[in-house]
Design an enzyme around this catalytic site. Sequence first.
Site, mmCIF file in Angstrom:
data_model
loop_
_atom_site.group_PDB
_atom_site.id
_atom_site.type_symbol
_atom_site.label_atom_id
_atom_site.label_comp_id
_atom_site.label_asym_id
_atom_site.label_seq_id
_atom_site.Cartn_x
_atom_site.Cartn_y
_atom_site.Cartn_z
ATOM 1 N N GLN A 187 41.634 38.240 65.250
ATOM 2 C CA GLN A 187 42.747 39.289 66.003
ATOM 3 C C GLN A 187 43.424 38.690 67.154
ATOM 4 O O GLN A 187 43.383 38.423 68.358
ATOM 5 C CB GLN A 187 41.737 40.860 66.279
ATOM 6 C CG GLN A 187 42.612 42.625 67.059
ATOM 7 C CD GLN A 187 43.191 43.127 66.310
ATOM 8 O OE1 GLN A 187 43.303 42.873 65.771
ATOM 9 N NE2 GLN A 187 44.597 43.346 66.310
ATOM 10 N N ASP A 235 46.487 36.579 57.239
ATOM 11 C CA ASP A 235 47.511 37.710 57.923
ATOM 12 C C ASP A 235 48.834 36.611 57.391
ATOM 13 O O ASP A 235 49.869 37.682 57.523
ATOM 14 C CB ASP A 235 47.866 37.402 59.262
ATOM 15 C CG ASP A 235 46.335 38.422 60.504
ATOM 16 O OD1 ASP A 235 46.994 39.532 59.342
ATOM 17 O OD2 ASP A 235 45.750 38.395 61.205
ATOM 18 N N LYS A 295 39.995 47.992 60.281
ATOM 19 C CA LYS A 295 39.769 47.046 59.398
ATOM 20 C C LYS A 295 38.802 46.608 57.985
ATOM 21 O O LYS A 295 38.646 46.761 57.385
ATOM 22 C CB LYS A 295 40.633 45.555 60.080
ATOM 23 C CG LYS A 295 41.528 45.823 59.723
ATOM 24 C CD LYS A 295 41.962 44.306 60.938
ATOM 25 C CE LYS A 295 43.979 44.906 61.682
ATOM 26 N NZ LYS A 295 44.213 43.391 62.826
#
Length: 297
Positions: free
Chosen positions: A96, A119, A52
């Site tokens: 994460q 997200d 990412k």
Amino acid sequence: MTNVLDGNAVGDRIREELRGCIDTLDGEGVTPGLATVLMSEDPASETYVSMKQRACEDLGIESIHREIDPDAPAEELFETVESLNDDPEVHGILVQMPVPDHVDKRTVLRSIDPEKDVDGFHPENVGRLVAGDARFKPCTPHGIQKLLEAADVDTEGKEAVVVGRSDIVGKPMANLLIQKAPGGNATTTVCHSRTDDLGAKTREADIVVAAAGYPELVDGSMIAEGATVIDVGVNRVDADNEKGYELVGDVEFESAKERAEVITPVPGGVGPMTITMLLYNTVKAAGIQADVPVDLP
Ligand code: NAD
């Protein structure tokens, strides 16, 4: 001929278009910034985070990284998120998953400023998605919508079966497919681990999205002739090669390809789209926070 969708190509095209948005922001003195927070020593999580970060840097998005000792108290993670919430250079925050057992995952998701929750997992953003007013669509299902659009697969009036009911893939995928909106309007069934006779459900579908995390669960005999098959699964299975393993999807590709009209491979299908849509959400977040209109792809 079966159309095997190339997620790298579609992802690259969207990333190219995002460059234009980044230039617009740049003209207003804004550089989009994505903060990744890692509280784990799991090699897979480390790999995902570094992928990412690299994708951000390639596109001109500022990448900010915070690592927290997995044995540290949960408070340390919450304080880190709070400081990123308050940092005007940070437009998107991604913690994460998974976090260690002593950290409550739901509290983590709630701690992120909903305007920076790229997200799309904060309850406010989940609610907005369900209500048809999404701020940030979760990256994997959004990427699948974009892949379907790129392949000219019309979802309207179609029977769709989503295999899996997770908060990050199955549920938001189903929610997007039922929206009265482009890329939606499908009659959608959600199957899961307690579903009786999965094949009977998938055989009725024009579109199957397999997100069960079970290697090659869906084979050709479970697919209708001419269906569209989207394989989200990424499963490590033992293999007689140097690494000792290979990655396979939730779909048995060879047999499914015999019947499907459109199918995604693993790797190279959904995976690159997930990261692309994270970049998309970060650019969108920067536009919202800086109050700069950006023409998103
Ligand atoms: P998860 O484990 O949270 O959820 C799996 C879901 O599948 C559950 O809801 C369960 O009820 C259902 N399920 C399990 N076995 C089943 C069966 N035999 N029949 C029907 N349903 C069954 O997983 P997840 O986070 O949603 O991820 C699913 C898969 O997608 C995993 O392989 C994951 O690695 C992969 N994934 C890929 C990407 C990507 O970008 N390519 C992104 C996220 C997840």
